[in-house]
Scaffold this motif. Structure first.
Motif, PDB file in Angstrom:
ATOM      1  N   PHE A   1       0.842  -1.207   0.000  1.00 10.27           N
ATOM      2  CA  PHE A   1       0.000   0.000   0.000  1.00 10.27           C
ATOM      3  C   PHE A   1       0.868   1.245   0.000  1.00 10.27           C
ATOM      4  N   PRO A   2       0.310   2.366  -0.512  1.00 10.39           N
ATOM      5  CA  PRO A   2       1.092   3.609  -0.532  1.00 10.39           C
ATOM      6  C   PRO A   2       1.336   4.139   0.877  1.00 10.39           C
ATOM      7  N   ILE A   3       2.534   4.710   1.089  1.00 14.56           N
ATOM      8  CA  ILE A   3       2.828   5.487   2.300  1.00 14.56           C
ATOM      9  C   ILE A   3       3.268   6.875   1.816  1.00 14.56           C
ATOM     10  N   GLU A   4       3.800   7.725   2.683  1.00 14.59           N
ATOM     11  CA  GLU A   4       4.209   9.074   2.274  1.00 14.59           C
ATOM     12  C   GLU A   4       5.324   9.023   1.217  1.00 14.59           C
ATOM     13  N   ASN A   5       5.559  10.177   0.581  1.00 15.15           N
ATOM     14  CA  ASN A   5       6.666  10.359  -0.359  1.00 15.15           C
ATOM     15  C   ASN A   5       6.624   9.396  -1.556  1.00 15.15           C
ATOM     16  N   GLY A   6       5.426   8.950  -1.930  1.00 16.18           N
ATOM     17  CA  GLY A   6       5.293   8.083  -3.099  1.00 16.18           C
ATOM     18  C   GLY A   6       5.914   6.700  -2.919  1.00 16.18           C
ATOM     19  N   GLN A   7       6.127   6.279  -1.683  1.00 15.46           N
ATOM     20  CA  GLN A   7       6.745   4.972  -1.419  1.00 15.46           C
ATOM     21  C   GLN A   7       5.656   3.972  -1.033  1.00 15.46           C
ATOM     22  N   THR A   8       6.057   2.742  -0.716  1.00 17.59           N
ATOM     23  CA  THR A   8       5.055   1.729  -0.338  1.00 17.59           C
ATOM     24  C   THR A   8       5.506   0.939   0.887  1.00 17.59           C
ATOM     25  N   ILE A   9       4.523   0.449   1.618  1.00 21.94           N
ATOM     26  CA  ILE A   9       4.792  -0.588   2.620  1.00 21.94           C
ATOM     27  C   ILE A   9       4.701  -1.900   1.836  1.00 21.94           C
ATOM     28  N   SER A  10       5.735  -2.735   1.931  1.00 22.40           N
ATOM     29  CA  SER A  10       5.798  -3.944   1.099  1.00 22.40           C
ATOM     30  C   SER A  10       4.650  -4.896   1.417  1.00 22.40           C
ATOM     31  N   GLN A  11       4.350  -5.746   0.433  1.00 23.43           N
ATOM     32  CA  GLN A  11       3.353  -6.807   0.606  1.00 23.43           C
ATOM     33  C   GLN A  11       3.828  -7.749   1.726  1.00 23.43           C
ATOM     34  N   PRO A  12       2.935  -8.155   2.640  1.00 22.55           N
ATOM     35  CA  PRO A  12       3.346  -9.048   3.735  1.00 22.55           C
ATOM     36  C   PRO A  12       4.083 -10.303   3.257  1.00 22.55           C
ATOM     37  N   TYR A  13       3.628 -10.899   2.137  1.00 19.97           N
ATOM     38  CA  TYR A  13       4.320 -12.087   1.623  1.00 19.97           C
ATOM     39  C   TYR A  13       5.780 -11.756   1.296  1.00 19.97           C
ATOM     40  N   THR A  14       6.004 -10.578   0.705  1.00 17.51           N
ATOM     41  CA  THR A  14       7.365 -10.159   0.345  1.00 17.51           C
ATOM     42  C   THR A  14       8.205  -9.944   1.602  1.00 17.51           C
ATOM     43  N   VAL A  15       7.604  -9.298   2.609  1.00 14.15           N
ATOM     44  CA  VAL A  15       8.292  -9.096   3.890  1.00 14.15           C
ATOM     45  C   VAL A  15       8.673 -10.459   4.472  1.00 14.15           C
ATOM     46  N   ALA A  16       7.711 -11.380   4.466  1.00 15.34           N
ATOM     47  CA  ALA A  16       7.947 -12.714   5.027  1.00 15.34           C
ATOM     48  C   ALA A  16       9.020 -13.452   4.233  1.00 15.34           C
ATOM     49  N   PHE A  17       8.965 -13.336   2.903  1.00 14.59           N
ATOM     50  CA  PHE A  17       9.919 -14.025   2.023  1.00 14.59           C
ATOM     51  C   PHE A  17      11.336 -13.519   2.280  1.00 14.59           C
ATOM     52  N   GLN A  18      11.483 -12.185   2.308  1.00 15.18           N
ATOM     53  CA  GLN A  18      12.825 -11.615   2.529  1.00 15.18           C
ATOM     54  C   GLN A  18      13.336 -11.972   3.930  1.00 15.18           C
ATOM     55  N   THR A  19      12.432 -11.934   4.909  1.00 10.89           N
ATOM     56  CA  THR A  19      12.840 -12.228   6.289  1.00 10.89           C
ATOM     57  C   THR A  19      13.260 -13.684   6.418  1.00 10.89           C
ATOM     58  N   GLN A  20      12.525 -14.573   5.755  1.00 14.93           N
ATOM     59  CA  GLN A  20      12.861 -15.996   5.792  1.00 14.93           C
ATOM     60  C   GLN A  20      14.231 -16.244   5.150  1.00 14.93           C
ATOM     61  N   LEU A  21      14.473 -15.569   4.013  1.00 11.91           N
ATOM     62  CA  LEU A  21      15.770 -15.723   3.328  1.00 11.91           C
ATOM     63  C   LEU A  21      16.926 -15.229   4.175  1.00 11.91           C
TER      64      LEU A  21
END
Ligand code: SAH
Length: 214
Positions: free
Chosen positions: A55-75
């Motif tokens: 989803f969008p946050i300030e400054n045209g950036q995004t909060i990552s998709q939970p699956y992506t957060v989980a995937f990167q954290t798992q890696l």
């Protein structure tokens, strides 16, 4: 109170969703269940906080998709007390997850507003051990190196040498590399200046941009 329970139920569903997409690390799933994602989102999107979407946050950036957060954290496979550097604080959500995994977290953001908001929020929810910096993440944090783990949460055109330099021997960098879409890469630093590279599928991130903004 009712509200809290509702959110817990929604988080449970989110955990089930990311599990069904292949996330197996129990510590990652626990962290996702424990952390209220709606704290990290704008009011307008709060009701959607437990959908598996960016989803969008300030400054045209995004909060990552939970699956992506989980995937990167798992890696990244963070172990207790490991020193972890995150590039791209954004909302602060991923930094909070890394902290819940037991890491000693350092996180860098190039937008002043995002940096300040995340700092306020993480302190307010009691995650005081996270150190936040308003800096250009391309350069990493040489004054605190070496790091056991480094996570980049923006799309890199190439792998910054400074980040490789700041890895401990045996340390790992997880970074999405590419233009339109990115290949998730994990790079392990070996003794003798060698690196072992692995690839893990395609993702879509906002760009890793050189230099500070405000
Ligand atoms: N980890 C974030 C995701 C944020 S999106 C979260 O959990 O919400 C990626 C973030 O990387 C953006 O906030 C963007 O401003 C930041 N970014 C991009 N280039 C950067 C750089 N050179 N240094 C630091 N942050 C950067």
């Amino acid at each position: 109170m009712k509200d809290l329970f509702w959110h817990k139920g929604m988080r449970k569903k989110l955990v089930t969703t990311v599990k069904s997409k292949g996330i197996t690390d129990i510590n990652v799933l626990h962290a996702l269940y424990a952390l209220p994602r709606h704290y990290f989102m704008e009011k307008a999107f709060e009701e959607k906080a437990y959908e598996d979407k960016a989803f969008p946050i300030e400054n045209g950036q995004t909060i990552s998709q939970p699956y992506t957060v989980a995937f990167q954290t798992q890696l990244l496979n963070v172990k207790k007390r490991e020193k972890v550097l995150e590039i791209g604080t954004g909302s602060g959500y991923q930094a909070a997850i890394l902290s819940l995994m037991g890491g000693r977290v350092y996180t860098i953001e190039r937008h002043r507003m995002l940096h300040l908001n995340a700092k306020k929020l993480l302190h307010a929810i009691g995650l005081k051990g996270i150190r936040l910096f308003y800096k250009d993440g391309y350069k990493g944090l040489p004054e605190f190196a070496p790091f056991d783990k480094i996570l980049v949460t923006a799309a890199a055109k190439e792998i910054p040498q400074d980040l490789l330099d700041q890895l401990a021997i045996g340390g790992q960098l997880v970074i999405p590399v590419g233009d339109e879409s990115q290949t998730m890469m994990r790079i392990t630093k070996k003794a003798g200046g060698k690196f072992h590279k692995e690839q893990f599928g395609k993702f879509k991130f906002v760009p890793f941009v050189n230099g500070l903004d405000n």
